[in-house]
Design a protein around this motif. Sequence first.
Motif, PDB file in Angstrom:
ATOM      1  N   ILE A  79       1.020   0.792  -2.438  1.00  0.00           N
ATOM      2  CA  ILE A  79       2.202   0.039  -2.870  1.00  0.00           C
ATOM      3  C   ILE A  79       3.463   0.659  -2.262  1.00  0.00           C
ATOM      4  O   ILE A  79       4.354  -0.053  -1.783  1.00  0.00           O
ATOM      5  CB  ILE A  79       2.290  -0.017  -4.411  1.00  0.00           C
ATOM      6  CG1 ILE A  79       1.151  -0.868  -4.982  1.00  0.00           C
ATOM      7  CG2 ILE A  79       3.641  -0.557  -4.869  1.00  0.00           C
ATOM      8  CD1 ILE A  79       1.015  -0.773  -6.489  1.00  0.00           C
ATOM      9  N   ALA A  80       3.544   1.985  -2.264  1.00  0.00           N
ATOM     10  CA  ALA A  80       4.704   2.665  -1.686  1.00  0.00           C
ATOM     11  C   ALA A  80       4.816   2.377  -0.194  1.00  0.00           C
ATOM     12  O   ALA A  80       5.914   2.160   0.324  1.00  0.00           O
ATOM     13  CB  ALA A  80       4.605   4.168  -1.938  1.00  0.00           C
ATOM     14  N   ALA A  81       3.673   2.337   0.509  1.00  0.00           N
ATOM     15  CA  ALA A  81       3.691   2.040   1.946  1.00  0.00           C
ATOM     16  C   ALA A  81       4.190   0.621   2.199  1.00  0.00           C
ATOM     17  O   ALA A  81       4.966   0.387   3.126  1.00  0.00           O
ATOM     18  CB  ALA A  81       2.305   2.242   2.548  1.00  0.00           C
ATOM     19  N   VAL A  82       3.765  -0.310   1.381  1.00  0.00           N
ATOM     20  CA  VAL A  82       4.217  -1.700   1.550  1.00  0.00           C
ATOM     21  C   VAL A  82       5.702  -1.820   1.196  1.00  0.00           C
ATOM     22  O   VAL A  82       6.481  -2.431   1.940  1.00  0.00           O
ATOM     23  CB  VAL A  82       3.361  -2.664   0.699  1.00  0.00           C
ATOM     24  CG1 VAL A  82       3.949  -4.062   0.695  1.00  0.00           C
ATOM     25  CG2 VAL A  82       1.923  -2.691   1.214  1.00  0.00           C
ATOM     26  N   LEU A  83       6.113  -1.222   0.074  1.00  0.00           N
ATOM     27  CA  LEU A  83       7.513  -1.316  -0.333  1.00  0.00           C
ATOM     28  C   LEU A  83       8.452  -0.629   0.652  1.00  0.00           C
ATOM     29  O   LEU A  83       9.582  -1.068   0.847  1.00  0.00           O
ATOM     30  CB  LEU A  83       7.706  -0.753  -1.739  1.00  0.00           C
ATOM     31  CG  LEU A  83       7.123  -1.574  -2.871  1.00  0.00           C
ATOM     32  CD1 LEU A  83       7.353  -0.878  -4.206  1.00  0.00           C
ATOM     33  CD2 LEU A  83       7.717  -2.973  -2.889  1.00  0.00           C
ATOM     34  N   GLY A  84       7.987   0.434   1.268  1.00  0.00           N
ATOM     35  CA  GLY A  84       8.816   1.129   2.252  1.00  0.00           C
ATOM     36  C   GLY A  84       9.213   0.235   3.410  1.00  0.00           C
ATOM     37  O   GLY A  84      10.301   0.380   3.975  1.00  0.00           O
ATOM     38  N   ALA A  85       8.361  -0.712   3.753  1.00  0.00           N
ATOM     39  CA  ALA A  85       8.670  -1.630   4.850  1.00  0.00           C
ATOM     40  C   ALA A  85       9.884  -2.490   4.524  1.00  0.00           C
ATOM     41  O   ALA A  85      10.550  -3.000   5.422  1.00  0.00           O
ATOM     42  CB  ALA A  85       7.462  -2.517   5.146  1.00  0.00           C
ATOM     43  N   VAL A 143       1.272  -4.192  10.641  1.00  0.00           N
ATOM     44  CA  VAL A 143       0.097  -3.907   9.806  1.00  0.00           C
ATOM     45  C   VAL A 143      -0.428  -2.499  10.073  1.00  0.00           C
ATOM     46  O   VAL A 143      -0.708  -1.732   9.130  1.00  0.00           O
ATOM     47  CB  VAL A 143      -1.009  -4.971  10.027  1.00  0.00           C
ATOM     48  CG1 VAL A 143      -2.308  -4.555   9.363  1.00  0.00           C
ATOM     49  CG2 VAL A 143      -0.543  -6.328   9.518  1.00  0.00           C
ATOM     50  N   ILE A 144      -0.548  -2.131  11.339  1.00  0.00           N
ATOM     51  CA  ILE A 144      -1.056  -0.799  11.679  1.00  0.00           C
ATOM     52  C   ILE A 144      -0.083   0.278  11.208  1.00  0.00           C
ATOM     53  O   ILE A 144      -0.500   1.334  10.715  1.00  0.00           O
ATOM     54  CB  ILE A 144      -1.359  -0.700  13.183  1.00  0.00           C
ATOM     55  CG1 ILE A 144      -2.584  -1.561  13.499  1.00  0.00           C
ATOM     56  CG2 ILE A 144      -1.582   0.745  13.612  1.00  0.00           C
ATOM     57  CD1 ILE A 144      -2.869  -1.746  14.971  1.00  0.00           C
ATOM     58  N   SER A 145       1.215   0.021  11.300  1.00  0.00           N
ATOM     59  CA  SER A 145       2.207   0.993  10.836  1.00  0.00           C
ATOM     60  C   SER A 145       2.097   1.212   9.333  1.00  0.00           C
ATOM     61  O   SER A 145       2.176   2.351   8.853  1.00  0.00           O
ATOM     62  CB  SER A 145       3.614   0.531  11.197  1.00  0.00           C
ATOM     63  OG  SER A 145       3.795   0.525  12.592  1.00  0.00           O
ATOM     64  N   ILE A 146       1.927   0.138   8.575  1.00  0.00           N
ATOM     65  CA  ILE A 146       1.769   0.274   7.125  1.00  0.00           C
ATOM     66  C   ILE A 146       0.470   1.020   6.805  1.00  0.00           C
ATOM     67  O   ILE A 146       0.434   1.885   5.925  1.00  0.00           O
ATOM     68  CB  ILE A 146       1.844  -1.095   6.427  1.00  0.00           C
ATOM     69  CG1 ILE A 146       3.280  -1.634   6.507  1.00  0.00           C
ATOM     70  CG2 ILE A 146       1.386  -1.008   4.970  1.00  0.00           C
ATOM     71  CD1 ILE A 146       3.454  -3.062   6.032  1.00  0.00           C
ATOM     72  N   LEU A 147      -0.591   0.713   7.534  1.00  0.00           N
ATOM     73  CA  LEU A 147      -1.854   1.440   7.334  1.00  0.00           C
ATOM     74  C   LEU A 147      -1.701   2.920   7.674  1.00  0.00           C
ATOM     75  O   LEU A 147      -2.243   3.785   6.983  1.00  0.00           O
ATOM     76  CB  LEU A 147      -2.972   0.811   8.153  1.00  0.00           C
ATOM     77  CG  LEU A 147      -3.490  -0.530   7.641  1.00  0.00           C
ATOM     78  CD1 LEU A 147      -4.495  -1.129   8.624  1.00  0.00           C
ATOM     79  CD2 LEU A 147      -4.123  -0.381   6.258  1.00  0.00           C
ATOM     80  N   MET A 148      -0.971   3.214   8.739  1.00  0.00           N
ATOM     81  CA  MET A 148      -0.733   4.619   9.108  1.00  0.00           C
ATOM     82  C   MET A 148       0.055   5.333   8.003  1.00  0.00           C
ATOM     83  O   MET A 148      -0.237   6.492   7.679  1.00  0.00           O
ATOM     84  CB  MET A 148       0.008   4.709  10.437  1.00  0.00           C
ATOM     85  CG  MET A 148      -0.848   4.340  11.632  1.00  0.00           C
ATOM     86  SD  MET A 148       0.086   4.339  13.173  1.00  0.00           S
ATOM     87  CE  MET A 148       0.526   6.055  13.301  1.00  0.00           C
ATOM     88  N   ALA A 149       1.056   4.650   7.448  1.00  0.00           N
ATOM     89  CA  ALA A 149       1.825   5.249   6.358  1.00  0.00           C
ATOM     90  C   ALA A 149       0.935   5.496   5.146  1.00  0.00           C
ATOM     91  O   ALA A 149       1.026   6.543   4.493  1.00  0.00           O
ATOM     92  CB  ALA A 149       3.001   4.338   5.987  1.00  0.00           C
ATOM     93  N   PHE A 150       0.044   4.545   4.856  1.00  0.00           N
ATOM     94  CA  PHE A 150      -0.890   4.661   3.736  1.00  0.00           C
ATOM     95  C   PHE A 150      -1.850   5.837   3.945  1.00  0.00           C
ATOM     96  O   PHE A 150      -2.003   6.698   3.073  1.00  0.00           O
ATOM     97  CB  PHE A 150      -1.657   3.347   3.578  1.00  0.00           C
ATOM     98  CG  PHE A 150      -2.803   3.397   2.625  1.00  0.00           C
ATOM     99  CD1 PHE A 150      -2.615   3.673   1.285  1.00  0.00           C
ATOM    100  CD2 PHE A 150      -4.086   3.145   3.078  1.00  0.00           C
ATOM    101  CE1 PHE A 150      -3.687   3.711   0.405  1.00  0.00           C
ATOM    102  CE2 PHE A 150      -5.162   3.179   2.203  1.00  0.00           C
ATOM    103  CZ  PHE A 150      -4.961   3.466   0.867  1.00  0.00           C
ATOM    104  N   ILE A 151      -2.478   5.892   5.107  1.00  0.00           N
ATOM    105  CA  ILE A 151      -3.414   6.986   5.412  1.00  0.00           C
ATOM    106  C   ILE A 151      -2.673   8.320   5.416  1.00  0.00           C
ATOM    107  O   ILE A 151      -3.156   9.317   4.875  1.00  0.00           O
ATOM    108  CB  ILE A 151      -4.129   6.725   6.758  1.00  0.00           C
ATOM    109  CG1 ILE A 151      -5.063   5.523   6.615  1.00  0.00           C
ATOM    110  CG2 ILE A 151      -4.900   7.960   7.221  1.00  0.00           C
ATOM    111  CD1 ILE A 151      -5.578   4.975   7.942  1.00  0.00           C
ATOM    112  N   GLY A 152      -1.484   8.320   6.007  1.00  0.00           N
ATOM    113  CA  GLY A 152      -0.682   9.542   6.005  1.00  0.00           C
ATOM    114  C   GLY A 152      -0.336   9.995   4.601  1.00  0.00           C
ATOM    115  O   GLY A 152      -0.338  11.191   4.304  1.00  0.00           O
ATOM    116  N   GLY A 153      -0.040   9.049   3.714  1.00  0.00           N
ATOM    117  CA  GLY A 153       0.263   9.393   2.329  1.00  0.00           C
ATOM    118  C   GLY A 153      -0.928  10.027   1.631  1.00  0.00           C
ATOM    119  O   GLY A 153      -0.779  10.998   0.880  1.00  0.00           O
TER     120      GLY A 153
END
Length: 167
Positions: A79-85, A143-153
């Motif tokens: 959720i944080a990764a999506v909201l950050g966008a 999409v890949i950027s949000i996934l990268m943020a998610f995996i990084g988190g």
Amino acid sequence: MEKTLIYLGGATLIAYLALALIRPGVAADGLESSLEMLLQSTPWIVVSMFTAGLISELVDPALVARLFGAESGILGIFIAAVLGAFGTGSRWAMYPLAAGLLAANATPGAVFAFMTSWQLVSVTRLPAELPFLGMRFTVYRTVISILMAFIGGMLFDIVWAKFPPRN
């Protein structure tokens, strides 16, 4: 934090003094440029700090903890990764907001995901990207950027737990 600021301030002062002896014109130009940046950014910093303070009082810490705290697990990080966008503020607004999230018991991984997604995506920049790079590239990159943020988190929380800060 104060020691780091003192060390950086001291190193900067020494660098200016040394440069003033070796190349006084460059030191003077650097000082002038620094003062211009300070004058330009000070209003933004002040407004952002007041905004962050207001937000920290308006946002319920229990809600932040529920959405982004340890109990939220990987869903909170996602959720944080999506909201950050959707973050549209400048760094002067977003960094205090991130600090507020940490203070309200968001996990470091969720804050990492939020900040990373804001840096990589920011939906306000997408209309500028589309005409140059096209829909397919923009969607894939987003999409890949949000996934990268998610995996990084998720990785950030693992590392944070393994190497907790020393107080």
